[in-house]
Design a protein around this motif. Structure first.
Motif, PDB file in Angstrom:
ATOM      1  N   VAL A  42      46.944  23.430  40.378  1.00 54.70           N
ATOM      2  CA  VAL A  42      46.984  24.852  40.723  1.00 54.70           C
ATOM      3  C   VAL A  42      46.186  25.643  39.715  1.00 54.70           C
ATOM      4  O   VAL A  42      45.390  26.522  40.065  1.00 54.70           O
ATOM      5  CB  VAL A  42      48.453  25.352  40.756  1.00 54.70           C
ATOM      6  N   LYS A  43      46.348  25.298  38.453  1.00 57.20           N
ATOM      7  CA  LYS A  43      45.650  26.045  37.419  1.00 57.20           C
ATOM      8  C   LYS A  43      44.150  25.850  37.526  1.00 57.20           C
ATOM      9  O   LYS A  43      43.381  26.807  37.402  1.00 57.20           O
ATOM     10  CB  LYS A  43      46.132  25.609  36.039  1.00 57.20           C
ATOM     11  N   GLU A  44      43.730  24.652  37.793  1.00 58.55           N
ATOM     12  CA  GLU A  44      42.288  24.424  37.926  1.00 58.55           C
ATOM     13  C   GLU A  44      41.714  25.278  39.059  1.00 58.55           C
ATOM     14  O   GLU A  44      40.665  25.914  38.917  1.00 58.55           O
ATOM     15  CB  GLU A  44      41.989  22.948  38.204  1.00 58.55           C
ATOM     16  N   VAL A  45      42.428  25.312  40.159  1.00 62.30           N
ATOM     17  CA  VAL A  45      41.926  26.062  41.318  1.00 62.30           C
ATOM     18  C   VAL A  45      41.887  27.565  41.014  1.00 62.30           C
ATOM     19  O   VAL A  45      40.894  28.240  41.295  1.00 62.30           O
ATOM     20  CB  VAL A  45      42.800  25.763  42.549  1.00 62.30           C
ATOM     21  N   ILE A  46      42.953  28.051  40.394  1.00 63.01           N
ATOM     22  CA  ILE A  46      43.003  29.485  40.097  1.00 63.01           C
ATOM     23  C   ILE A  46      41.931  29.857  39.064  1.00 63.01           C
ATOM     24  O   ILE A  46      41.293  30.903  39.153  1.00 63.01           O
ATOM     25  CB  ILE A  46      44.414  29.895  39.618  1.00 63.01           C
ATOM     26  N   GLU A  47      41.718  28.989  38.132  1.00 62.31           N
ATOM     27  CA  GLU A  47      40.687  29.262  37.131  1.00 62.31           C
ATOM     28  C   GLU A  47      39.298  29.323  37.754  1.00 62.31           C
ATOM     29  O   GLU A  47      38.502  30.205  37.445  1.00 62.31           O
ATOM     30  CB  GLU A  47      40.708  28.200  36.030  1.00 62.31           C
ATOM     31  N   LEU A  48      39.028  28.397  38.642  1.00 62.36           N
ATOM     32  CA  LEU A  48      37.731  28.417  39.323  1.00 62.36           C
ATOM     33  C   LEU A  48      37.549  29.739  40.063  1.00 62.36           C
ATOM     34  O   LEU A  48      36.494  30.355  40.036  1.00 62.36           O
ATOM     35  CB  LEU A  48      37.627  27.247  40.310  1.00 62.36           C
ATOM     36  N   MET A  77      34.608  32.450  39.348  1.00 64.15           N
ATOM     37  CA  MET A  77      33.634  32.801  40.384  1.00 64.15           C
ATOM     38  C   MET A  77      33.633  34.300  40.661  1.00 64.15           C
ATOM     39  O   MET A  77      32.628  34.882  41.040  1.00 64.15           O
ATOM     40  CB  MET A  77      33.947  32.036  41.674  1.00 64.15           C
ATOM     41  N   LEU A  78      34.782  34.897  40.441  1.00 64.19           N
ATOM     42  CA  LEU A  78      34.895  36.330  40.697  1.00 64.19           C
ATOM     43  C   LEU A  78      34.306  37.152  39.543  1.00 64.19           C
ATOM     44  O   LEU A  78      33.946  38.322  39.722  1.00 64.19           O
ATOM     45  CB  LEU A  78      36.371  36.677  40.885  1.00 64.19           C
ATOM     46  N   ALA A  79      34.204  36.542  38.391  1.00 63.29           N
ATOM     47  CA  ALA A  79      33.864  37.279  37.173  1.00 63.29           C
ATOM     48  C   ALA A  79      32.565  38.097  37.241  1.00 63.29           C
ATOM     49  O   ALA A  79      32.543  39.224  36.760  1.00 63.29           O
ATOM     50  CB  ALA A  79      33.816  36.325  35.984  1.00 63.29           C
ATOM     51  N   PRO A  80      31.497  37.612  37.840  1.00 59.94           N
ATOM     52  CA  PRO A  80      30.292  38.451  37.879  1.00 59.94           C
ATOM     53  C   PRO A  80      30.460  39.667  38.784  1.00 59.94           C
ATOM     54  O   PRO A  80      29.789  40.677  38.591  1.00 59.94           O
ATOM     55  CB  PRO A  80      29.218  37.516  38.451  1.00 59.94           C
ATOM     56  N   MET A  81      31.338  39.563  39.766  1.00 57.43           N
ATOM     57  CA  MET A  81      31.423  40.619  40.776  1.00 57.43           C
ATOM     58  C   MET A  81      32.539  41.623  40.493  1.00 57.43           C
ATOM     59  O   MET A  81      32.371  42.815  40.696  1.00 57.43           O
ATOM     60  CB  MET A  81      31.600  39.964  42.147  1.00 57.43           C
ATOM     61  N   ALA A  82      33.690  41.111  40.080  1.00 59.13           N
ATOM     62  CA  ALA A  82      34.816  41.985  39.748  1.00 59.13           C
ATOM     63  C   ALA A  82      35.315  41.574  38.369  1.00 59.13           C
ATOM     64  O   ALA A  82      36.335  40.903  38.232  1.00 59.13           O
ATOM     65  CB  ALA A  82      35.914  41.851  40.797  1.00 59.13           C
ATOM     66  N   PRO A  83      34.566  41.967  37.340  1.00 53.86           N
ATOM     67  CA  PRO A  83      34.783  41.377  36.018  1.00 53.86           C
ATOM     68  C   PRO A  83      36.109  41.733  35.357  1.00 53.86           C
ATOM     69  O   PRO A  83      36.646  40.920  34.616  1.00 53.86           O
ATOM     70  CB  PRO A  83      33.613  41.918  35.194  1.00 53.86           C
ATOM     71  N   HIS A  84      36.644  42.936  35.634  1.00 51.83           N
ATOM     72  CA  HIS A  84      37.852  43.335  34.910  1.00 51.83           C
ATOM     73  C   HIS A  84      39.057  42.513  35.342  1.00 51.83           C
ATOM     74  O   HIS A  84      39.788  41.985  34.506  1.00 51.83           O
ATOM     75  CB  HIS A  84      38.141  44.823  35.125  1.00 51.83           C
ATOM     76  N   ILE A  85      39.251  42.401  36.648  1.00 55.65           N
ATOM     77  CA  ILE A  85      40.404  41.637  37.121  1.00 55.65           C
ATOM     78  C   ILE A  85      40.231  40.170  36.759  1.00 55.65           C
ATOM     79  O   ILE A  85      41.200  39.480  36.429  1.00 55.65           O
ATOM     80  CB  ILE A  85      40.650  41.837  38.640  1.00 55.65           C
ATOM     81  N   ARG A 103      29.019  26.494  47.076  1.00 52.37           N
ATOM     82  CA  ARG A 103      28.297  27.483  47.883  1.00 52.37           C
ATOM     83  C   ARG A 103      28.095  28.804  47.160  1.00 52.37           C
ATOM     84  O   ARG A 103      27.065  29.459  47.318  1.00 52.37           O
ATOM     85  CB  ARG A 103      29.022  27.670  49.216  1.00 52.37           C
ATOM     86  N   VAL A 104      29.076  29.211  46.355  1.00 57.03           N
ATOM     87  CA  VAL A 104      28.902  30.457  45.599  1.00 57.03           C
ATOM     88  C   VAL A 104      27.767  30.281  44.579  1.00 57.03           C
ATOM     89  O   VAL A 104      26.946  31.180  44.383  1.00 57.03           O
ATOM     90  CB  VAL A 104      30.222  30.869  44.909  1.00 57.03           C
ATOM     91  N   THR A 105      27.715  29.122  43.954  1.00 54.65           N
ATOM     92  CA  THR A 105      26.633  28.841  43.010  1.00 54.65           C
ATOM     93  C   THR A 105      25.283  28.928  43.713  1.00 54.65           C
ATOM     94  O   THR A 105      24.340  29.535  43.210  1.00 54.65           O
ATOM     95  CB  THR A 105      26.812  27.450  42.371  1.00 54.65           C
ATOM     96  N   GLN A 106      25.222  28.337  44.900  1.00 52.93           N
ATOM     97  CA  GLN A 106      23.983  28.414  45.679  1.00 52.93           C
ATOM     98  C   GLN A 106      23.608  29.868  45.973  1.00 52.93           C
ATOM     99  O   GLN A 106      22.450  30.252  45.895  1.00 52.93           O
ATOM    100  CB  GLN A 106      24.149  27.688  47.013  1.00 52.93           C
ATOM    101  N   ASP A 107      24.609  30.649  46.335  1.00 52.23           N
ATOM    102  CA  ASP A 107      24.341  32.056  46.649  1.00 52.23           C
ATOM    103  C   ASP A 107      23.734  32.777  45.447  1.00 52.23           C
ATOM    104  O   ASP A 107      22.822  33.584  45.592  1.00 52.23           O
ATOM    105  CB  ASP A 107      25.632  32.767  47.083  1.00 52.23           C
ATOM    106  N   PHE A 108      24.248  32.482  44.260  1.00 48.13           N
ATOM    107  CA  PHE A 108      23.718  33.140  43.065  1.00 48.13           C
ATOM    108  C   PHE A 108      22.338  32.615  42.695  1.00 48.13           C
ATOM    109  O   PHE A 108      21.472  33.361  42.268  1.00 48.13           O
ATOM    110  CB  PHE A 108      24.669  32.955  41.874  1.00 48.13           C
ATOM    111  N   GLU A 109      22.137  31.343  42.860  1.00 44.36           N
ATOM    112  CA  GLU A 109      20.880  30.747  42.431  1.00 44.36           C
ATOM    113  C   GLU A 109      19.732  31.045  43.385  1.00 44.36           C
ATOM    114  O   GLU A 109      18.617  31.265  42.969  1.00 44.36           O
ATOM    115  CB  GLU A 109      21.038  29.227  42.285  1.00 44.36           C
ATOM    116  N   ALA A 110      20.024  30.980  44.671  1.00 40.33           N
ATOM    117  CA  ALA A 110      18.914  31.013  45.609  1.00 40.33           C
ATOM    118  C   ALA A 110      18.914  32.212  46.548  1.00 40.33           C
ATOM    119  O   ALA A 110      17.933  32.926  46.641  1.00 40.33           O
ATOM    120  CB  ALA A 110      18.911  29.723  46.428  1.00 40.33           C
ATOM    121  N   ARG A 111      20.006  32.428  47.209  1.00 39.96           N
ATOM    122  CA  ARG A 111      19.935  33.351  48.340  1.00 39.96           C
ATOM    123  C   ARG A 111      20.295  34.792  48.014  1.00 39.96           C
ATOM    124  O   ARG A 111      19.918  35.714  48.718  1.00 39.96           O
ATOM    125  CB  ARG A 111      20.852  32.876  49.461  1.00 39.96           C
TER     126      ARG A 111
END
Length: 836
Positions: A724-730, A734-742, A684-692
């Motif tokens: 756990v690592k896979e989930v945290i990495e995702l 996903m946060l990187a474009p919006m809050a890139p430093h953290i 859904r986040v991908t959709q938000d970036f691509e389309a909406r």
RNA sequence: GCGGAAGUGGCGGAACUGGCAGACGCGCAGGACUUAGGAUCCUGUGGCCGCAAGGCCGUGGGGGUUCAACUCCCUCCUUCCGCACCA
């Protein structure tokens, strides 16, 4: 345990990005390009969160596209010339340049502090000779092509700005910068750019923009250009065979219904017409009064119509009939011919006018029912579509469309008119009687007249030591070293033009210069521009819907005709972000309701400020800034940081990626919940970036994912480290474009080196996102009466059976006959039963 | 006057193609931990009735289509934006 410390983290990563030149982009045919641009800011005073919204949206998009593998050009520069700088300089007794450079430095500091991913090598300042010499160069090219010309005309003068304004800069009859200051009419000789030559193209090419531009912007531009097809008709003047009055009409078919001719008060023929009539003195005085009464544009539509009969008559060239000539306050000199034929039966304004002054009303277009009667009609009949002509000589019986065509042709054949198209758009007046702008590169020689400054003498540099008075004369005129020049043609004495250019010239082509900012031979390299253009995404406020965006489109077309570019439109997609409000009104220094950008960064960190900006509302809507709600985003980032800190140690060495996902079949129920949530979020986040572009929901989804992680605590018991690592990495990605430093910090904590610059946006895996079990709602007669948990993908009849088998449902149905059973797979069963 | 967008809890806002209205966050209430809490964690939170199970009402108002409407149709109201004597 270390707490989330945005100050340290943000400074750390900003330095890393700078050292790594992380955002530099050069043309590379092997890579897909993406040019994302935020509108060039005017560097004034302090920056508040209202400014930052624009850049935060653009930066999120730029970072997302980079993660998607695009070669992203994301530049920034300064619209550095302009009146506020000049006025501020006068106030403070300093040079406008000094004030401007200080503001630019501050602006840049804030951009840096917010971590915006600009390629600073592209930076331009429009007040530098290196830049504005190309304004001058473009001007000279336009001069050569008769696209720039000098004319004396009535112009809009703002007494506060002490300069003339373009039509586009007048809002509700007032200066766009001083909404309380009505503009005054002033006759001045000044330079114009012939934007009207492109009227049709500017209008027609909007078809290309329909997909990517907001409709309202296109509608505004369309209205502004205001194309209208009609005809020019020359009426004779009774008693003076040589004279004629031209009118413009879109309804030449109604010419037999004309019962008067009405001139604008300023019409040049008026004085001559009344000169010989008996009541001359009285009428001239009335006209003088009407001319003086300037109506505020807002009142124009509702103002009482007034007219003065000139005691003279015109001759209808079609019918030979004599018509009284009037002057009317509602006829505009600037539009059409400055004169109209008055057809009361078929034009509402004319109807009102004739009623007031007792002029006859004559129906010449009859409605299909044949019921129109001049004696009883209460309003004009102005339907174009359906009527037929009556009492119109040889044209009687024709349809409106047919009559318009034939009568225009006949008028032409008989020499008293022809078809004509008019526009509301006027040429762009660019002369400004101020100092802080681009000098117009021409000189005036007594012998040679107007002489353009030769290209090799560019730039005409703005002299530094000028006394600024703000008194309304061009300050450059008081600098003899500047004014007095040798004629470029004959070498004799000449004077330079002392007006400067409207700063909208600067911003009409700046985005081309970004691609090649230091080119000393040309405004830009054509090949470089060919790679980057057109701009894929332009982001800015709706205020520029007409001004900047129309001028830019005009410049683009001129540049194309000069052979500089090969496209007709500079911007493929335009996005207009909403305003940031505080207490219901737009955040602005003058309203005193600003939240300083630097203050926010220092208080909660820029990641929080950025996140909140994206979270509080969808980007196209206005948003209310709430210090309290900002806290929510701050807490969210802290919570996330804490979760990762808690697990980073044991996750650092764990291998991720395919192992965890591939093992999904063997994953435990709790692991599956986590993986599912993560991949559903990603989808859904991908959709938000691509389309909406609804970043508010993206943030909400990531918050939900973090909530799920928290709900699965203790994670070390509920899921294997790889999961756990896979989930945290995702989550971090996903946060990187919006809050890139953290996001960078978390990424590093998880054991990655090299930063997110190399990280790619993850691909969502449908099989992991798929639900195994779904909750199906059971309705009885459309009301929810129960819910059952079933395996996903059950066939309809099976689902219907299970629904009816549910104990509670059976009780509600209670033996009543089921009339109908509607099944929406994986979602809902609705049992329609007989009522009791 | 014409054109466009919008109206959802105390607030910002969700609901992708007609399928559980109120996701997420703020605020508020209660609890845990604490010397303390404006930190953190947990629980609750549209309204009304009810001890509860549960029921009824509810997306600006009114009407309609449908098994089902925030979503589609008609109509009215309100707000914001644009255009506005353009002949």
């Amino acid at each position: 345990m270390a707490e989330y410390d945005p100050q340290t983290i943000e400074a750390k990563w900003q330095k890393v990005w700078e050292e790594r030149r992380a955002f530099e982009a050069d043309p590379d045919p092997a890579q897909r390009k993406y040019y994302v641009l935020e509108m060039l800011p005017y560097p004034s005073g302090t920056l508040h969160m209202g400014h930052m919204r624009n850049y935060t949206i653009g930066d999120a998009v730029a970072r997302y596209k980079r993660m998607r593998g695009f070669n992203v050009l994301h530049p920034m520069g300064w619209d550095a010339f302009g009146l506020p700088a000049e006025n501020a300089a006068i106030e403070r007794g300093i040079h406008p340049r000094e004030w401007t450079l200080a503001n630019i430095a501050e602006f840049k500091r804030v951009c840096y502090r917010f971590g915006f991913s600009y390629d600073w090598r592209s930076e331009i300042s429009t007040c530098e000779p290196e830049y504005y010499r190309w304004n001058q160069w473009f001007f000279l090219r336009m001069l050569e092509r008769d696209l720039a010309y000098r004319k004396r005309s009535r112009l809009n003068w703002c007494p506060k700005c002490c300069t003339v304004l373009a039509n586009e800069q007048v809002v509700d009859g007032c200066c766009w910068r001083h909404p309380d200051t009505p503009v005054e009419a002033k006759e001045i000789e000044q330079w114009f750019l012939r934007i009207t030559r492109y009227s049709d193209e500017l209008l027609d090419d909007m078809a290309q923009l329909e997909a990517g531009w907001p409709e309202r912007v296109l509608v505004m531009q369309q209205n502004w250009i205001g194309k209208s097809r009609g005809a020019r008709v020359r009426f004779g003047v009774a008693g003076n065979a040589a004279q004629g009055i031209e009118v413009f009409t879109t309804r030449i078919d109604t010419v037999y219904g004309a019962t008067a001719i009405i001139l604008a008060p300023e019409h040049p023929l008026v004085d001559g017409l009344v000169a010989g009539v008996p009541e001359h003195a009285e009428i001239a005085a009335q006209i003088a009064r009407m001319r003086q009464k300037v109506l505020r544009p807002a009142d124009l539509g509702t103002a009482e119509k007034e007219g003065i009969f000139l005691r003279r008559h015109a001759v209808n060239p079609f019918s030979g009939e004599k018509l009284p000539i009037w002057v009317g306050n509602f006829v505009l000199m600037e539009y059409g011919a400055g004169a109209v034929m008055c057809v009361p039966a078929h034009d509402q304004r004319d109807f009102e006018f004739c009623r007031k002054y007792g002029l006859p009303i004559r129906v010449v277009v009859q409605n299909p029912a044949g019921t129109l009667d001049a004696k009883t009609m209460q309003e004009a009949y102005d339907q174009h579509q359906e009527g037929k002509l009556v009492d119109s000589g040889a044209y009687t019986g024709l349809s409106v469309a047919r009559a318009i065509e034939r009568m225009a042709a006949d008028a032409k054949a008989r020499g008293f008119g022809e078809a004509q198209t008019t526009y509301r758009l006027k040429d762009w007046g660019i002369s400004r009687q101020r100092y802080w702008g681009t000098p117009i590169p021409v000189m005036y020689c007594d012998r040679c007249g107007l002489v353009p400054v030769p290209d090799e003498q560019l730039p005409v540099v703005l002299p530094p030591g000028v006394k600024l008075t703000g008194q309304g004369q061009s300050p450059l005129a008081s600098v003899p070293e500047f004014v007095n020049v040798k004629c470029a043609k004959c070498g004799g004495p000449a004077r330079r033009e002392t007006d400067t250019m409207d700063t909208f010239v600067d911003s009409s082509w700046y985005f081309y210069r970004y691609t090649d900012p230091h080119n000393a031979k040309a405004p830009f390299d054509r090949e470089i521009v060919r790679y980057w253009f057109p701009i894929d995404q332009y982001i800015g406020g709706i205020v520029h819907a007409i001004l900047h965006l129309l001028y830019s489109r005009f410049f683009c077309k001129v540049m194309r005709d000069l052979g500089l570019v090969n496209h007709a439109e500079p911007v493929t997609r335009l996005f207009c972000q909403g305003t940031v409000l505080m207490g219901g009104t737009a955040m602005s220094k003058s309203s005193g309701n600003v939240v300083g950008a630097i203050d926010m960064a220092e208080k909660v960190g820029c990641d929080t400020a950025r996140l909140y900006t994206l979270f509080a509302a969808p980007p196209e809507k206005d948003m209310e800034w709430s210090e309290q709600s900002v806290e929510g985003c701050s807490r969210f980032l802290q919570r996330m940081f804490r979760i990762v800190t808690r697990h980073a140690e044991r996750l650092r060495g764990v291998a991720v990626g395919n192992p965890a996902s591939a093992n999904a079949a063997t994953a435990s129920a709790k692991e599956k919940i986590l993986l599912r949530k993560a991949h559903q979020t990603l989808r859904r986040v991908t959709q938000d970036f691509e389309a909406r572009w609804h970043f508010n929901t993206s943030v909400a989804l990531i918050m939900e994912l973090v909530n799920e992680l928290q709900a699965q605590e203790p994670l070390e018991q509920n899921a294997r480290p790889a999961v756990v690592k896979e989930v945290i990495e995702l989550m971090a990605l996903m946060l990187a474009p919006m809050a890139p430093h953290i996001a960078e910090e978390l990424w590093e904590m998880l054991g990655h080196s090299g930063g997110l610059g190399r990280a790619r946006w993850p691909d969502y895996q449908p099989q992991l996102a798929a639900e195994e079990q779904v909750e199906v709602v059971i309705q009885v007669n459309g009301r929810v009466r129960g819910k059952i948990l079933v395996e996903a993908g059950l066939p309809e009849d099976e689902l219907a059976k299970r629904a009816q088998a549910d104990a509670r449902i059976a009780q509600v149905v209670a033996g009543r006959r089921i009339v109908k059973c509607i099944v929406v797979p994986d979602k809902l069963v609705n049992l329609v039963v007989e009522s009791l």
